[in-house]
Design a protein around this motif. Structure first.
Motif, mmCIF file in Angstrom:
data_model
loop_
_atom_site.group_PDB
_atom_site.id
_atom_site.type_symbol
_atom_site.label_atom_id
_atom_site.label_comp_id
_atom_site.label_asym_id
_atom_site.label_seq_id
_atom_site.Cartn_x
_atom_site.Cartn_y
_atom_site.Cartn_z
ATOM 1 N N ASN A 205 0.857 -1.188 0.000
ATOM 2 C CA ASN A 205 0.000 0.000 0.000
ATOM 3 C C ASN A 205 0.892 1.238 0.000
ATOM 4 N N ILE A 206 0.847 2.016 -1.057
ATOM 5 C CA ILE A 206 1.688 3.206 -1.195
ATOM 6 C C ILE A 206 0.808 4.443 -1.106
ATOM 7 N N ASP A 207 1.234 5.373 -0.283
ATOM 8 C CA ASP A 207 0.559 6.663 -0.145
ATOM 9 C C ASP A 207 1.641 7.732 -0.091
ATOM 10 N N ASN A 208 1.876 8.391 -1.215
ATOM 11 C CA ASN A 208 2.924 9.397 -1.348
ATOM 12 C C ASN A 208 4.284 8.796 -0.991
ATOM 13 N N ASP A 209 4.925 9.263 0.104
ATOM 14 C CA ASP A 209 6.281 8.797 0.413
ATOM 15 C C ASP A 209 6.306 7.685 1.454
#
Length: 613
Positions: A502-506
């Motif tokens: 799960n990627i959210d920005n940095d």
């Protein structure tokens, strides 16, 4: 080496309303021979009138069971062979087998390609579970005839086998779907396109419908087969990014398969989720349960219906069509087929894919490079480079130069490498030194945060200078026992599992999840602990210096600017965060290893990597 030739005979009449042809543990008739030199034994005209009866081939406790190869025959009668279009074989074999009907080869299970003789051995040894497992195959019944039919089976041990030969077989009529391989999705690396493939059992015309509403499909197109095995593929086009689409494939308006997918995430989107696993071979029932859990995850997190990556080893013998049919595309494994129909698939080549001929047939990614199986793709904030470890990737090779340029030219915040054989893992197959000496330096130079691998059948995570090396080989293959003390290994476990990113920005949240939904581990990784941090600023570089002495980290601020200082360990975990405007900060008492220091002033940041020795 001597072998026993067991020829089996038992005649039964199968009425037009009966589905079972041969039951398990039936009475058989056999005759031993020292060897067999030709293929006449499998033909209906072979004379077997003088042979004796036996029924115990499951226990392995019978005469001369030290031989490499065993031959079986049986006859049965059919009144109406066209009553059903399919035959379902359930075979117990230790270790490999070939099945013939009326002299025609029907199934090759765990056996090599080419001519087979009594000295041939199985492709691989069956483990303890598989030596007692019935493998299921469904094939067309077009070689049956009215009246007497002959089934012949040869069973071969592997070179490594120390166990006894076991054999049993059940044969039934079965419904044969028009789809040998139901529709499945392949990623195309284009925001506006998605590749859809399927295979039929005969030549037919198909119509594909797709759109954003199941009540009204905005697009339709007629497909025709290509090649010589009734394969179809269709590139669905004119898609809008970040949009859910529904599709259906109809055959002559009589049979229909449906699915859905999300089109590629556009480049400006900074949030995405996706899945990873590998080594699905041999035990499709275990793979099916993993697919079930992944589809349950998607039901609760609908935006994770993006794509899944596989580190390879789809089936036991990738050179055999029957292994693809029974271990990956078998319609009885409903959750697996549902996942393939609704989650675009991206994959690396494994060693069990053999020469890759059938892999290329069923996974014809349009991104393949130089006629081999390496390629790359983008999705939202993510860049994936897929390595073909069975094509030269040494320094200076075509693949190495391609990878060097591919990584250097990508401006994505998150970079992943997908390959089969790991550089750092927890035993079983040894560490791949090419990954350590060739791939790892490129990861450090170009900011690759994760290397996803398989090959060893367990879960393991290694951290090497801030690069995570994930071994996710628990997709269905017989499990190995990991060695937790292996070099750079942080976590390892023997279990069937999959991974979710799960990627959210940095920030990346990573989960390794068991087949039953329980969690192996969760970690949080910050992109700013990567050597590939993008917001570099020349002025900050000039005003801030970072160095170390023994266990201390020194941060020098020449400008005396108000700054935010953060220190991360090599796993990307935040250790300290503080405000400072001092000319120098000394942060003491850290253990040996790599660390990352992020310095932020207003909206500018730099990251420095240091080593405490």
């Amino acid at each position: 080496m001597k072998s026993i030739f067991f020829l089996l005979f038992f005649s039964i009449w199968i009425s037009s309303c009966s589905s079972q042809i041969i039951s398990k543990q039936s009475s058989w008739k056999y005759l031993p021979y020292d060897s067999i030199q030709d293929s006449c034994w499998r033909n209906p005209t072979f004379d077997d009138n003088k042979w004796a009866h036996s029924s115990d081939f499951i226990s392995g406790n019978f005469e001369n069971n030290n031989s490499t190869t065993f031959y079986f025959r049986k006859t049965f009668k059919i009144k109406n062979p066209k009553k059903q279009k399919g035959l379902r074989f359930q075979i117990l074999r230790n270790d490999g087998a070939i099945i013939y009907i009326n002299g025609h080869e029907m199934i090759r299970s765990n056996m090599p390609n080419g001519n087979i003789t009594y000295t041939s051995t199985a492709s691989m040894e069956s483990d303890e579970n598989n030596s007692k497992h019935y493998f299921t195959y469904i094939v067309p019944s077009n070689f049956l005839k009215s009246g007497k039919n002959t089934i012949a089976v040869e069973v071969h041990k592997s070179k490594e086998s120390k166990s006894k030969m076991r054999f049993d077989l059940q044969l039934d009529f079965s419904f044969l779907s028009s789809f040998i391989k139901a529709p499945y999705l392949l990623f195309s690396n284009d925001d506006t396109k998605m590749l859809l493939l399927w295979q039929l059992n005969e030549s037919k015309t198909c119509t594909i419908y797709w759109g954003t509403d199941t009540n009204f499909y905005e697009n339709s197109q007629i497909s025709s087969e290509y090649g010589n095995s009734h394969l179809h593929k269709m590139m669905l086009s004119s898609l809008k990014p970040n949009t859910k689409y529904y599709y259906k494939v109809s055959i002559d308006s009589s049979a229909t398969k449906k699915g859905s997918f999300y089109s590629n995430t556009s480049a400006n989107v900074k949030k995405i989720s996706f899945y990873a696993y590998g080594d699905t071979r041999t035990n499709p029932a275990e793979h099916n349960l993993i697919a079930k859990k992944i589809m349950e995850e998607i039901a609760h997190d609908i935006l994770s219906q993006t794509f899944i990556v596989s580190s390879g080893d789809f089936v036991s013998n990738g050179n055999n069509e029957s292994d693809w049919d029974s271990q990956f595309f078998d319609p009885q494994y409903l959750y697996l087929q549902k996942m393939l129909a609704n989650l675009p698939y991206c994959s690396a080549l494994g060693n069990h894919e053999g020469q890759g001929i059938l892999y290329a047939k069923y996974f014809p990614y349009p991104m393949f490079t130089n006629g081999r199986f390496y390629y790359s793709f983008d999705n939202g904030p993510v860049h994936f480079s897929i390595i073909d470890q069975f094509t030269d990737y040494s320094i200076g090779s075509c693949q190495y130069n391609w990878l060097l340029n591919d990584l250097a030219s990508s401006n994505k915040a998150w970079k992943f490498i997908l390959l089969h054989e790991p550089g750092w893992t927890a035993g079983g197959h040894s560490n791949n030194l090419k990954v350590q000496n060739i791939i790892q330096p490129l990861c450090l130079k170009h900011g690759v945060q994760f290397v996803i691998t398989g090959h060893n059948h367990y879960y393991a995570r290694a951290s090497v200078n801030g690069v995570m090396h994930i071994t996710t080989g628990g997709g269905g293959a017989p499990l190995y026992n990991p060695k937790a003390s292996s070099d750079s290994i942080i976590v390892s476990e023997k279990s069937y599992h999959f991974c979710k990113f799960n990627i959210d920005n940095d920030t990346l949240k990573f989960t390794a999840e068991r087949q039953d939904g329980t969690i192996i581990e969760n970690i949080e990784y910050h992109i700013n602990s990567s050597t590939n941090f993008k917001k570099q600023d020349d002025l900050l570089e000039a005003n801030f210096k970072v160095f170390s002495d023994e266990k201390n980290i020194h941060i020098v601020n020449k400008s005396l600017s108000n700054s935010i200082l953060e220190i991360f360990d090599e796993n990307g975990l935040s250790l300290i965060k503080m405000n400072s405007n001092k000319p120098e900060e000394l942060i003491p008492n850290y253990n040996k290893g790599f660390y990352f220091v992020r310095i932020s002033v207003a909206d500018k940041s730099i990251v420095k990597k240091i080593l405490l020795e």
